[in-house]
Design a protein around this motif. Structure first.
Motif, short mmCIF file in Angstrom:
data_model
loop_
_atom_site.label_atom_id
_atom_site.label_comp_id
_atom_site.label_asym_id
_atom_site.label_seq_id
_atom_site.Cartn_x
_atom_site.Cartn_y
_atom_site.Cartn_z
N GLU A 136 25.42 20.88 76.34
CA GLU A 136 24.12 21.34 75.58
C GLU A 136 23.05 20.13 75.90
O GLU A 136 23.59 19.15 75.92
N LEU A 137 21.95 20.61 76.11
CA LEU A 137 20.84 19.50 76.39
C LEU A 137 19.51 20.12 75.40
O LEU A 137 18.69 21.08 76.12
N ALA A 138 18.94 19.28 74.54
CA ALA A 138 17.82 19.72 73.80
C ALA A 138 16.82 19.19 74.69
O ALA A 138 16.43 18.00 74.91
N LEU A 139 15.81 20.13 75.15
CA LEU A 139 14.84 19.78 75.92
C LEU A 139 13.49 19.33 75.34
O LEU A 139 13.28 19.93 74.05
N PRO A 140 12.34 18.74 75.71
CA PRO A 140 11.33 18.52 75.15
C PRO A 140 10.59 19.79 74.73
O PRO A 140 10.73 20.82 75.41
N GLY A 141 9.92 19.81 73.84
CA GLY A 141 9.35 21.04 73.04
C GLY A 141 9.56 21.28 71.67
O GLY A 141 9.18 21.90 71.03
N GLY A 142 10.77 20.40 71.41
CA GLY A 142 11.38 20.44 69.92
C GLY A 142 11.28 19.18 69.34
O GLY A 142 11.01 18.23 70.27
N ASN A 143 11.61 19.33 68.18
CA ASN A 143 11.89 17.97 67.40
C ASN A 143 13.01 17.16 67.59
O ASN A 143 13.36 16.32 66.75
N LEU A 144 14.07 17.99 68.04
CA LEU A 144 15.52 17.31 68.23
C LEU A 144 15.61 17.08 70.03
O LEU A 144 15.44 17.79 70.43
N HIS A 145 16.57 15.84 69.80
CA HIS A 145 16.51 15.36 71.49
C HIS A 145 18.01 14.92 71.52
O HIS A 145 18.19 13.81 70.92
N TYR A 146 18.84 15.65 71.93
CA TYR A 146 20.31 15.27 71.97
C TYR A 146 21.06 16.06 73.13
O TYR A 146 20.50 16.89 73.58
N TYR A 147 22.25 15.41 73.50
CA TYR A 147 23.31 16.30 74.21
C TYR A 147 24.41 16.35 73.58
O TYR A 147 25.01 15.56 72.83
N ARG A 148 25.22 17.54 74.17
CA ARG A 148 26.68 17.65 73.69
C ARG A 148 27.28 18.14 74.73
O ARG A 148 27.11 18.96 75.44
N ALA B 12 38.48 17.70 74.68
CA ALA B 12 37.66 16.29 74.23
C ALA B 12 36.25 16.74 74.12
O ALA B 12 35.69 17.90 74.60
N GLY B 13 35.52 16.04 73.15
CA GLY B 13 34.04 16.49 73.14
C GLY B 13 33.50 14.95 72.88
O GLY B 13 33.82 13.98 72.27
N TYR B 14 31.94 15.05 73.43
CA TYR B 14 31.08 13.82 73.04
C TYR B 14 29.70 14.35 72.80
O TYR B 14 29.33 15.16 73.62
N ALA B 15 29.10 13.50 71.92
CA ALA B 15 27.64 13.82 71.93
C ALA B 15 26.76 12.74 71.23
O ALA B 15 27.30 11.92 70.73
N ASP B 16 25.47 12.84 71.42
CA ASP B 16 24.65 11.68 71.22
C ASP B 16 23.25 12.01 71.33
O ASP B 16 22.96 13.06 71.97
N GLY B 17 22.37 11.30 70.62
CA GLY B 17 20.92 11.27 70.55
C GLY B 17 20.44 10.89 71.99
O GLY B 17 21.17 10.24 72.59
N ILE B 18 19.36 11.15 72.31
CA ILE B 18 18.40 10.98 73.53
C ILE B 18 17.54 9.84 73.21
O ILE B 18 16.79 10.20 72.47
N SER C 37 15.49 7.15 71.26
CA SER C 37 15.54 6.76 69.83
C SER C 37 15.87 7.88 69.12
O SER C 37 16.20 7.62 67.86
N SER C 38 16.12 9.20 69.53
CA SER C 38 16.49 10.29 68.32
C SER C 38 18.01 10.08 68.20
O SER C 38 18.98 9.74 68.88
N GLU C 39 18.10 10.73 66.98
CA GLU C 39 19.64 10.80 66.53
C GLU C 39 20.22 12.16 66.82
O GLU C 39 19.48 13.10 67.15
N LEU C 40 21.75 12.05 66.63
CA LEU C 40 22.40 13.20 66.82
C LEU C 40 22.43 13.93 65.58
O LEU C 40 22.50 13.40 64.44
N PRO C 41 21.87 15.38 65.62
CA PRO C 41 21.79 15.89 64.37
C PRO C 41 23.09 16.15 63.66
O PRO C 41 24.09 16.35 64.39
N PHE C 42 23.42 15.75 62.51
CA PHE C 42 24.55 15.53 61.88
C PHE C 42 25.29 16.95 61.92
O PHE C 42 26.66 17.11 61.69
N PHE C 43 24.52 17.95 61.88
CA PHE C 43 25.09 19.31 61.63
C PHE C 43 25.52 19.90 63.32
O PHE C 43 26.28 20.85 63.40
N LYS C 44 25.34 18.91 64.22
CA LYS C 44 25.98 19.05 65.40
C LYS C 44 27.20 18.18 65.74
O LYS C 44 27.61 18.24 66.91
N ASN C 45 27.72 17.56 64.74
CA ASN C 45 29.00 16.93 64.90
C ASN C 45 30.12 18.03 65.13
O ASN C 45 30.14 18.97 64.81
#
Length: 769
Positions: A598-610, A633-639, A641-649
């Motif tokens: 998953e990749l949060a694209l520009p256009g929203g206020n969340l920026h992360y990948y999962r 296995a799973g890995y996720a992080d913000g892009i 300076s953005s943080e990974l939303p805690f509800f995407k943990n």
């Protein structure tokens, strides 16, 4: 005026439709005459018009002895009458009839072992049904068959009394009075003549057994001639797979006690000697390079003889020849036995026969699913050379659809030709609608329920539609999804999802918060090979976050303060799956892999990948044992300076990941509220041994398993250490029951820490339609 008798036909019931006829002339008084009228007498149920239709004479015709004989024969041949007489009176032809009895009703009294309506349908198929002509021979046959069915179920004391009651209008009521008695049980099975293996080891190889804990369900303590024959073959295979080439069953004795309640079985065997393979040769017409064929030989010199390995060898070679178009290749192994040295040598003879091509591909058994839905999975082409590998692949792909309980295929020669075959696929459809209920127990939430409804084969088109309505305490979801797996003829799929989702995990072990989301998106799938599939999608989401300043973890409060309580996400997804399993529902061998991003694209206020990855492997250890290895296995992080939303943990714990621990309870916990926070990395896996439910035989709808699960999640910045993994072991049961799929598990943690929250018993249930 005095009537003059022309002919008489009298036949007993035992002749039925095939009885004979006797006709006598009326003496010198009879002479051919012109028929002025025809009158029918004695008919109670048969309409006069029906009788007229069978008569070879009409008003105005000249009636003679030949026509009299023909008329009597025609009326008797209908089977409606047991006595036919023809007289005449002043030119009027009088047909005197005595009808055979008709069946008015069939009743069963005392029948509990069988469904009465099914019995009535079975009787009707042999000609014994309401409104049919009563036939004593058929009734006797039906009585004997019913008794045979009871005997096959171990009810040897059954008594069947048949009563035929005459009714008005020449009808009869049939009644079967049944005293079923008690089921005869197998009290003892003795095996004599065994020396190499204990009697208990041999008894474990057969299905029949004395009464035990599960025989009330399996009914394997009830004697059956067919079951005994299968068990004898199982004993033969057991010995011959361990080198006993000359194994033989000398005799079997089945004894029943005078009260017909107990059965004793004695099996006398001759083990013979244990043989070792001395050599294996290939002979005949080898159209495939010999080096390639030798790689398929699974039985090696110096090894103990095994019938299964020899059978596997001949099948592999036969299938390889089938890939070249030789559908009816004969591959036979001829043994040369040296009894003194206890050695056996094999010569495998290859006779490819004639190369053939496929004329027609036929589909049967699909009453709901359209032909085209099945045909588009077939990889064997009509008018092409026969290809055994393509046909096997076709069967696997049809089975993977998940629409059928059974899929079988056979090849039949085309009559009148020597180089053509028809390939016949036969399917047995199953319910593809699913209403699921999920349930679990915990000390905090007690009972949690959820429901979802889906249909994976709408109107037999292969398209899938699902609607989820979840009003549970934790998840409230309203969603609609649609998928067309063949949006294009090349197999490109297309689908959409629309959802409204409220999540409040307060009652679980996770940190206190709630979210309310609305969103939707489109997705596509592209097959890149027979087993590989790539998917991608684009969606938008709006989520409102609610936290409690006193009860929520500080990390959640800080995230809301930084991002806001409303998030907007433009999400792109990319996935890859490779499915090499032999079945979707009951896999026994093969590999399944899935990667998803998953990749949060520009256009929203969340920026992360999962990113997530799953790998499953199935190994067929025997006909009844399957080993499954599963890892995720799973890995996720913000892009940036953005943080990974805690509800995407990621979360671990529960029946879907690590049994024996509460749902989503593992991993880091908030120091202030003690709620589970999840993490941006996860590892979990399991080793599971699947086997049939005791006494269920080849039925895979009920399977038990023993398992070991392990898993854990880690937060960003926390070092991933395998020593942090938690683990559990237990037993599970999966049952595709008449009311739907059921899953139960009981697990005992093997590695746990004092802060972990346990949940040893878990289950899921559902119903299908």
């Amino acid at each position: 005026m005095k009537k003059k008798t022309i002919g008489v036909l009298i036949a007993s019931l035992c002749f039925g439709m095939h009885g004979g006829a006797a006709w006598a002339a009326g003496g010198s008084e009879f002479a051919p005459f012109t028929v002025k009228d025809i009158r029918v007498e004695g008919a109670q149920r048969t309409e006069p018009g029906t009788v007229f239709s069978y008569l070879p004479v009409r008003v105005g015709d000249t009636f003679s002895e030949d026509k009299a004989a023909a008329a009597i024969k025609a009326l008797f041949a209908t089977g409606f009458f047991k006595d036919v007489r023809i007289e005449h009176e002043n030119g009027v032809l009088v047909v005197l009839l005595e009808e055979r009895q008709a069946i008015a009703s069939i009743e069963f009294e005392g029948v509990k072992e069988f469904d009465k309506e099914q019995l009535r349908r079975g009787l009707k198929e042999i000609g014994l049904g309401e409104s049919r002509i009563f036939d004593r021979a058929l009734l006797d046959k039906a009585e004997q068959e019913l008794k045979r069915q009871y005997l096959s179920r171990g009810l040897y004391g059954v008594k069947i009394t048949t009563t035929v009651t005459p009714l008005e209008r020449n009808r009869a009521a049939i009644s079967f009075q049944v005293e079923e008695g008690e089921v005869a049980r197998i009290r003892k099975i003795n095996i004599v003549g065994n020396q190499a293996f204990s009697e208990q080891d041999l008894l474990n190889e057969i299905t029949l057994r004395s009464p035990g804990l599960f025989t009330w369900y399996s009914k394997n303590d009830q004697y059956s001639k067919q079951k005994l024959a299968a068990d004898l073959e199982s004993l033969r295979a057991f010995y011959q797979n361990r080198g006993y080439l000359d194994f033989n069953i000398e005799s079997t004795q089945v004894q029943i006690t005078p009260d017909k309640q107990d059965i004793y079985i004695t099996i006398s065997i001759l083990e013979g000697e244990k043989y070792t393979v001395s050599s294996v040769k290939l002979a005949g017409e080898m159209l495939v390079p010999e080096d390639e064929l030798r790689k398929m030989v699974k039985i090696k010199p110096g090894e103990v003889f095994s019938r299964d390995r020899l059978t596997e060898t001949t099948k592999l070679i036969s299938d390889r020849l089938g890939n070249e178009g030789y559908a009816f290749a004969n591959v036979n192994a001829a043994p040369e036995v040296d009894k003194e040295k206890r050695l056996v040598a094999f010569t495998i003879y290859l006779d490819p026969g004639r190369r053939v091509y496929v004329r027609n591909i036929n589909i049967a058994g699909n009453s709901s699913t359209r032909d085209e839905v099945i045909r588009r999975e077939v990889r064997q082409m009509e008018a092409a050379w026969y290809d055994a590998q393509a046909i096997a692949k076709s069967r696997t792909r049809i089975d993977r659809l998940g629409y059928f309980e059974e899929v079988s295929v056979d090849s039949a020669p085309v009559t009148g030709t020597t180089d053509q075959v028809d390939v016949n696929f036969k399917v047995k459809e199953k319910a593809t609608g699913n209403i699921q209920l999920g349930a679990g127990f915990s000390s905090s939430e007690k009972l949690v329920l959820s429901t979802a409804i889906s249909k994976s084969n709408i109107f037999g088109t292969g398209k899938a539609l699902s609607a989820q309505v979840n009003t549970g305490k934790i998840n409230q979801t309203y969603s609609l999804s649609f998928t067309d797996p063949y949006f294009t003829t090349d197999g490109v799929s297309q689908g959409f999802d629309i959802y409204k989702r409220n999540v409040d995990p307060t009652s679980l072990s996770v940190g206190n918060y709630s979210t309310s989301s609305v969103g939707g998106g489109l997705r596509w799938g592209l097959p890149i090979s027979e087993d590989d599939y790539v998917s991608f999608g684009l969606s938008i989401d709006r989520t409102q976050i609610t936290v409690d300043r006193e009860l929520s973890p500080q990390a959640y409060i800080d995230f809301v303060d930084k991002v806001g309580d409303t998030t907007r996400t433009v999400l792109a997804t990319l996935g890859w799956a490779k499915d090499g399993r032999d079945s979707v529902i009951y896999p026994t061998k093969g590999t399944y892999q899935r990667a998803y991003g998953e990749l949060a694209l520009p256009g929203g206020n969340l920026h992360y990948y999962r990113l997530t990855y799953q790998h499953q492997r199935f190994f067929a250890l025997s006909r009844s044992l399957t080993l499954m290895l599963n890892g995720e296995a799973g890995y996720a992080d913000g892009i940036g300076s953005s943080e990974l939303p805690f509800f995407k943990n990621f979360y671990v714990g529960g029946i879907g990941s690590l049994r024996g621990f509460e749902q989503s309870s593992l991993g880091p916990r908030d120091t202030r509220t003690d709620g589970a926070l999840g993490g941006n990395r996860k590892l979990n896996g399991s080793v599971e041994l699947l086997f049939p439910f005791p006494g269920s035989g080849a039925d895979k709808s009920v399977r038990l398993s023993t398992f070991i699960d392990m898993g854990q999640v880690w937060q960003l910045g926390e070092k991933l250490k395998l020593t942090d993994l938690r683990s559990s072991a237990g037993v599970a049961l999966a049952w595709s029951s008449p009311i739907g799929p059921l899953k139960f598990s009981f697990a005992q943690p093997l590695k746990k820490e004092p802060e972990d929250r346990l949940q040893r018993f878990q289950f899921q249930l559902g119903t299908i339609f």
